[in-house]
Design an enzyme around this catalytic site. Sequence first.
Site, mmCIF file in Angstrom:
data_model
loop_
_atom_site.group_PDB
_atom_site.id
_atom_site.type_symbol
_atom_site.label_atom_id
_atom_site.label_comp_id
_atom_site.label_asym_id
_atom_site.label_seq_id
_atom_site.Cartn_x
_atom_site.Cartn_y
_atom_site.Cartn_z
ATOM 1 C CD GLU A 162 8.048 -50.193 9.504
ATOM 2 O OE1 GLU A 162 8.470 -49.194 8.907
ATOM 3 O OE2 GLU A 162 7.029 -50.818 9.149
ATOM 4 C CE LYS A 196 9.542 -43.685 4.631
ATOM 5 N NZ LYS A 196 8.242 -43.249 5.207
ATOM 6 C CG HIS A 200 10.610 -81.569 0.785
ATOM 7 N ND1 HIS A 200 10.908 -82.919 0.708
ATOM 8 C CD2 HIS A 200 9.292 -81.501 1.105
ATOM 9 C CE1 HIS A 200 9.808 -83.625 0.943
ATOM 10 N NE2 HIS A 200 8.818 -82.786 1.198
#
Length: 527
Positions: free
Chosen positions: A323, A454, A352
């Site tokens: 950000e 937003k 793994h």
Amino acid sequence: MNEELNSWDKFCNYLWFDKKLNIWLDISKIIFTNDDIVTLEEKFTDVLSSIKELENGAISNIDENRQVGHYWLRNPSISPSSNIGEEISADINEISEFGKQILNGNIKNKNNQKYTDVLWIGIGGSGLGPLLITESLQKCSKGLNFSYIDNVDPFLISEKLEELAEKLSTTLFVVVSKSGGTPEPRIAMEIIKSHCENNSLEWNSNAIAITMKDSKLFNKAISENWLKIFNLQDWVGGRTSITSSVGLLPLALINENIFEFIRGASLMDEATRTSDFKNNPAALLSSAWYLTGDGVGKRDMVVLPYRDRLQVFSKYLQQLVMESLGKKFNRNGEVVNQGISVFGNKGSTDQHAYVQQLRDGIDNFFCIFIELLDSPSTNIFDGKENPKEYLSGFLQGTRSALSSENRQSITITLEKLNCFSLGALIALFERSVSFYAELVNINAYDQPGVEAGKKAAANIIDYQQKVSNLLEKGGEYSINEITSLIDNSVSEPIFFILREMCFGNEDYLVKGDWSNPNSLVIQKRNS
């Protein structure tokens, strides 16, 4: 194999250690020359000057016309005014005292019961920071039990309410929103509040707000007589709020030392103010990021902490780094598309999993290994294979295996994980993000992409209401008819809205085939 990556002289020359912090930083397995360092060293006078201006109170978030003051939180004496410094100190002491009063039972619920749990409602840094605190530092049977709602996923909310069903009366509801207008925590708060009221449970006397003075949330908490309001200053951004009340309250409620957390961050801040390049850990770390990515973020950052308690740290850094550094424009208004992508989990689990690709696949990353030297004080390992030694061996082995294929890495070593060292580790990355942003001439403290998201989400919510209102009027509508009545440019969003609203919902009659959107005709039943 690149011999430079395994040079003992280079390792010794660039190894950083601070005896006050007991933290090591090793950037020797990043490919660079001494000339590269000299070139960057020349730039750091300007970098440090810019950071100094920020700390002195310059307007650093231009979009919102505000200061950036999270560094003041751990050293109030450097804040630009005595009023700010006094307010910070008062807030810290208030949180510390409140935590003590909750834990010792001096503050109880309406039924005279001690609080047992916390349901934390916050998104972004307001959720990730507290989660990092509790996952990293909370010890068994110490403090209150924490649960988190950091999204508006209906299953998440219902599951948390179910988990806490028998304990809701002894649960503190902490709502974090600086402005009080962020939709996700507001929606979650309203649902939890309604659930409590519908089940004859207390909300107001169990609720705590962390917000700005005079925000919507502040005024709501005042009018409803909530248990407590803690200050969240205008000049604290979400991704750098962990040394504010957002991070300090969780520390206090799990019975950890908030003053040690602040002290660790403050000492790391101080270590990164030196103009001596090789003795400045943020200068070294940000330079390593710059050099391995050619200053344009060509490589992803893979964060591998070799301790389960730090598993959340990679998620925390995703927000802090991405950000802050993911910017389209530089300060000159030029398109640069900067950024560093961050992912990771924990070692040795990742050995793994995707370490196979890191060693043998595309070379588009650098690793940050984080190791700890301590182990628990217990006799359960006596006479057994020591897991700490194996974990260390796995880290060193992975580091060596990567460097044998010219894959680059950084290693950070902590003596132990506690409030002090976690505060220092977080501060190191916060400072390095600031330094890197200055190196590439971007603003680390605005977030136009977030704001654009937003606004786009708000538009979709508006369309949802318009679609619902239209169907309520009655009649059959195709997608094309709906879009022509609402907005001809949003056919695809209208399809998504209708699918969310109508698929599997018996309140709606749907004709046509969902695989062919143009064939769909939708009608609200009984309308």
